[in-house]
Design a protein around this motif. Structure first.
Motif, PDB file in Angstrom:
ATOM      1  N   VAL A   1       0.359  11.034   1.860  1.00  0.00           N
ATOM      2  CA  VAL A   1      -0.092  11.544   0.555  1.00  0.00           C
ATOM      3  C   VAL A   1      -0.822  12.880   0.748  1.00  0.00           C
ATOM      4  O   VAL A   1      -0.581  13.847   0.017  1.00  0.00           O
ATOM      5  CB  VAL A   1      -1.018  10.519  -0.146  1.00  0.00           C
TER       6      VAL A   1
ATOM      7  N   TYR B   1       0.846  -1.207   0.000  1.00  0.00           N
ATOM      8  CA  TYR B   1       0.000   0.000   0.000  1.00  0.00           C
ATOM      9  C   TYR B   1       0.878   1.252   0.000  1.00  0.00           C
ATOM     10  O   TYR B   1       0.619   2.206  -0.734  1.00  0.00           O
ATOM     11  CB  TYR B   1      -0.953   0.008   1.197  1.00  0.00           C
TER      12      TYR B   1
ATOM     13  N   CYS C   1      -0.135   5.972   5.506  1.00  0.00           N
ATOM     14  CA  CYS C   1       0.194   6.266   4.094  1.00  0.00           C
ATOM     15  C   CYS C   1      -0.670   7.405   3.563  1.00  0.00           C
ATOM     16  O   CYS C   1      -0.192   8.326   2.889  1.00  0.00           O
ATOM     17  CB  CYS C   1       0.002   5.024   3.240  1.00  0.00           C
ATOM     18  N   ASP C   2      -1.969   7.370   3.921  1.00  0.00           N
ATOM     19  CA  ASP C   2      -2.873   8.434   3.453  1.00  0.00           C
ATOM     20  C   ASP C   2      -2.465   9.778   4.047  1.00  0.00           C
ATOM     21  O   ASP C   2      -2.509  10.809   3.372  1.00  0.00           O
ATOM     22  CB  ASP C   2      -4.330   8.103   3.825  1.00  0.00           C
TER      23      ASP C   2
ATOM     24  N   ARG D   1       1.601   8.377  -6.494  1.00  0.00           N
ATOM     25  CA  ARG D   1       0.503   9.356  -6.370  1.00  0.00           C
ATOM     26  C   ARG D   1       0.974  10.554  -5.537  1.00  0.00           C
ATOM     27  O   ARG D   1       0.657  11.703  -5.846  1.00  0.00           O
ATOM     28  CB  ARG D   1      -0.709   8.683  -5.730  1.00  0.00           C
ATOM     29  N   LYS D   2       1.756  10.281  -4.510  1.00  0.00           N
ATOM     30  CA  LYS D   2       2.330  11.345  -3.685  1.00  0.00           C
ATOM     31  C   LYS D   2       3.230  12.228  -4.540  1.00  0.00           C
ATOM     32  O   LYS D   2       3.173  13.455  -4.486  1.00  0.00           O
ATOM     33  CB  LYS D   2       3.091  10.704  -2.510  1.00  0.00           C
TER      34      LYS D   2
ATOM     35  N   CYS E   1       1.204   4.144  -3.035  1.00  0.00           N
ATOM     36  CA  CYS E   1       0.947   5.550  -2.674  1.00  0.00           C
ATOM     37  C   CYS E   1       2.065   6.479  -3.162  1.00  0.00           C
ATOM     38  O   CYS E   1       1.820   7.662  -3.440  1.00  0.00           O
ATOM     39  CB  CYS E   1       0.807   5.683  -1.155  1.00  0.00           C
TER      40      CYS E   1
ATOM     41  N   ARG F   1      -3.004   2.055   6.333  1.00  0.00           N
ATOM     42  CA  ARG F   1      -3.727   2.956   5.416  1.00  0.00           C
ATOM     43  C   ARG F   1      -3.665   4.392   5.935  1.00  0.00           C
ATOM     44  O   ARG F   1      -3.347   5.324   5.190  1.00  0.00           O
ATOM     45  CB  ARG F   1      -5.202   2.545   5.313  1.00  0.00           C
TER      46      ARG F   1
END
Ligand code: AHQ
Length: 245
Positions: free
Chosen positions: A142, A61, A138-139, A68-69, A65, A135
């Motif tokens: 980002v 995961y 990582c979120d 996208r980051k 990410c 999650r």
């Protein structure tokens, strides 16, 4: 959403020299997840096959990410020269050209790691094994990188100053402790060593150039600490989840 920052230093305090500032950034390596008990146990051969699979599935995961980051950072970069350097990072993970072999990218290499430890591609990509704590961490990374000024997001990637060692540790210990893992599955770690070094050269140049007052330099240290906590809390969540299986 902002990160927790230290109290503002006395404005009369002079900025650190570039050398002192870099030394303080590097000193943050003491909080790097290479020292996390789960990582220490993993590289000492103390993980069961199930625990390794849990770590690989959750770290996947983080891997998906990263591009996208990096795309979020590029969206905030007004300067073409900076974008031309930063876009390399997206291609490193997503691949380029015909996306075959060496051009398949790091996410594909991580998929091969998954298969080598016994996680079929579809199961890894289903993200079913990703636990909430991973999650959220990582979120948070980002989201920070997409909202922060691009120089702050660049600074947050500097945990990679410490990454070559953690990749070298895995390459040096896993074949002995986990001989059941096909060596080809470890190719992701091999590819990252020169790429991390290239990334840090660029990231450090931007950081040392942008954060020039004492207060800004302290902010940079807080940003790096935030990202170190992202990595550390991922392993906290993995350690708890893997132990339960
Ligand atoms: O494989 C990793 C990677 O591609 C990156 C990109 C970079 C970033 O932009 O934040 N950080 C990072 C890291 C990778 N691997 C981690 C590991 O332990 O294998 C370490 C991690 C980092 O140090 O930030």
């Amino acid at each position: 959403m902002d990160i927790a920052t230290s109290p503002l230093p006395d404005p009369s305090l002079p900025a650190w020299t570039r050398e002192e500032f870099e030394a303080r950034l590097r000193d943050k390596g003491q909080s790097y997840h290479i020292h996390h008990p789960f990582n220490v146990r993993m590289n000492a051969g103390g993980c069961s096959p199930d625990e390794l699979r849990c770590w690989v599935a959750n770290r996947f995961y983080y891997q998906i990410c990263i591009p996208r980051k990096d795309a979020a950072i590029i969206a905030n970069m007004p300067d073409r020269a900076q974008r031309r350097q930063w876009v390399e990072r997206i291609l490193d993970h997503d691949g380029y050209g015909d996306h075959e072999g060496d051009r398949a990218g790091g996410i594909e290499a991580w998929t091969h790691l998954g298969e080598a430890v016994g996680i079929p591609r579809a199961e890894l990509w289903s993200l079913q094994r990703v636990v909430p704590g991973v999650r959220f961490a990582c979120d948070a990374y980002v989201n920070f990188a997409s909202r922060a000024p691009w120089q702050e997001a660049v600074c947050s990637s500097l945990t990679e100053m410490f990454a070559p060692q953690i990749h070298k540790d895995r390459l040096a210990t896993w074949p002995t402790h986990y001989p059941w893992i096909d060596a080809e599955g470890l190719s992701y770690f091999r590819t990252r060593i020169p790429l991390a070094t290239r990334d840090v050269d660029h990231g450090l140049r931007v950081t040392l150039q942008h954060f020039t007052t004492r207060a800004a330099q302290q902010r940079a240290l807080d940003i790096l600490q935030f990202k170190l906590s992202v990595l550390w809390s991922m392993l906290d969540a993995v350690e708890k989840a893997c132990h339960e299986h």
